[in-house]
Design an enzyme around this catalytic site. Structure first.
Site, PDB file in Angstrom:
ATOM      1  CD  GLU A 158      -0.765  -5.331   5.683  1.00 47.46           C
ATOM      2  OE1 GLU A 158      -1.138  -3.936   5.714  1.00 47.46           O
ATOM      3  OE2 GLU A 158      -1.078  -5.784   4.335  1.00 47.46           O
ATOM      4  CB  CYS A 198      -1.276  -0.031   1.208  1.00 45.32           C
ATOM      5  SG  CYS A 198      -2.234   1.244   0.932  1.00 45.32           S
ATOM      6  CG  HIS A 214      -3.760  -3.151   3.245  1.00 42.91           C
ATOM      7  ND1 HIS A 214      -2.469  -2.735   4.011  1.00 42.91           N
ATOM      8  CD2 HIS A 214      -4.389  -1.901   2.741  1.00 42.91           C
ATOM      9  CE1 HIS A 214      -2.545  -1.394   3.985  1.00 42.91           C
ATOM     10  NE2 HIS A 214      -3.526  -1.079   3.209  1.00 42.91           N
TER      11      HIS A 214
END
Length: 237
Positions: free
Chosen positions: A183, A103, A181
């Protein structure tokens, strides 16, 4: 089966509410020692123009640069550290150190290497489909998004993934940039929402309860894709 190494991966956290989740887990699975660097501590979240002593990116086996609630181009607010961080990204590139930018981290890779970052006409918050040209490196499918900006590709970069809102991934030498994202977990989403994200989502008419609901549905599959993405990064980048 994991491969034991003594390699170190540096993970740059720009704020206190953004853990690396399954991305860090997968590096650890492959035997990497995870070294975390926090740029803006919780006590400075509302005034993030701090000074930070970055470790030398070129001294690591790999670097992961995470997201941020701030904009890569807002140098009046975060220039004290974002300019030195981009210099570190160029240093890692010159040394051939593989970098995964997520990002804001992907946007920094674009800006550091001759592309640009600007406000997006189509900000994304929530789960969105991403089409990939290389499923072995960047799996397609629904990925979580939270961004108000987007990049233009740096010279020589190859776009790997996209959706109607923005370019979603590119590779440049040993740099892999992602707009989404991988994660994210339900716990990290709660952290974002508790640190101003809920109000920002409400401003855009997004139902936070539905956002949490969708995350509970799509989160498990996304974690598996995140593992596959890290595997591809280690194998190909």
């Amino acid at each position: 089966m994991s491969t034991a190494t003594t390699s170190e991966v540096l993970i740059v956290h720009h704020d206190h509410a953004s853990p690396a989740g399954p991305v860090a887990e997968r590096f650890a699975f492959h035997g990497y020692a995870v070294v975390d660097h926090l740029v803006v501590p919780a006590s400075h979240f509302s005034h993030p123009g701090v000074l930070t002593d970055f470790p030398d990116f070129s001294g690591f086996s790999a670097v992961v640069v995470l997201g941020s609630p701030w904009s890569a181009y807002d140098h009046s607010l975060i220039g004290s550290w974002v300019v030195p961080e981009m210099a570190q990204l160029r240093r890692a590139d010159a040394a051939g150190v593989p970098v995964l930018g997520i990002c804001f981290g992907g946007q920094l890779l674009a800006a550091a290497h001759g592309g640009s970052v600007a406000a997006s006409d189509a900000p994304e918050i929530g789960w969105a489909d991403v089409a990939s040209d290389d499923e072995t490196l960047v799996p397609g499918g629904p990925w979580f998004q939270w961004h108000y900006d987007r990049w233009t590709l740096p010279p020589g970069a190859k776009e790997l993934a996209r959706n109607p809102a923005a370019s979603q991934a590119f590779v440049l030498r040993r740099n892999l940039a992602l707009q989404f994202h991988p994660e994210l977990t339900a716990a990290s989403l709660d952290g974002w929402l508790s640190n101003g994200g809920a109000a920002k989502a409400a401003e855009r008419g997004i139902d936070v309860s539905l956002l949490r609901e969708r995350t509970s549905v799509d989160g498990a599959g996304a974690i598996e894709r995140a593992y596959a993405l890290v595997d591809g990064f280690l194998r190909q980048i």
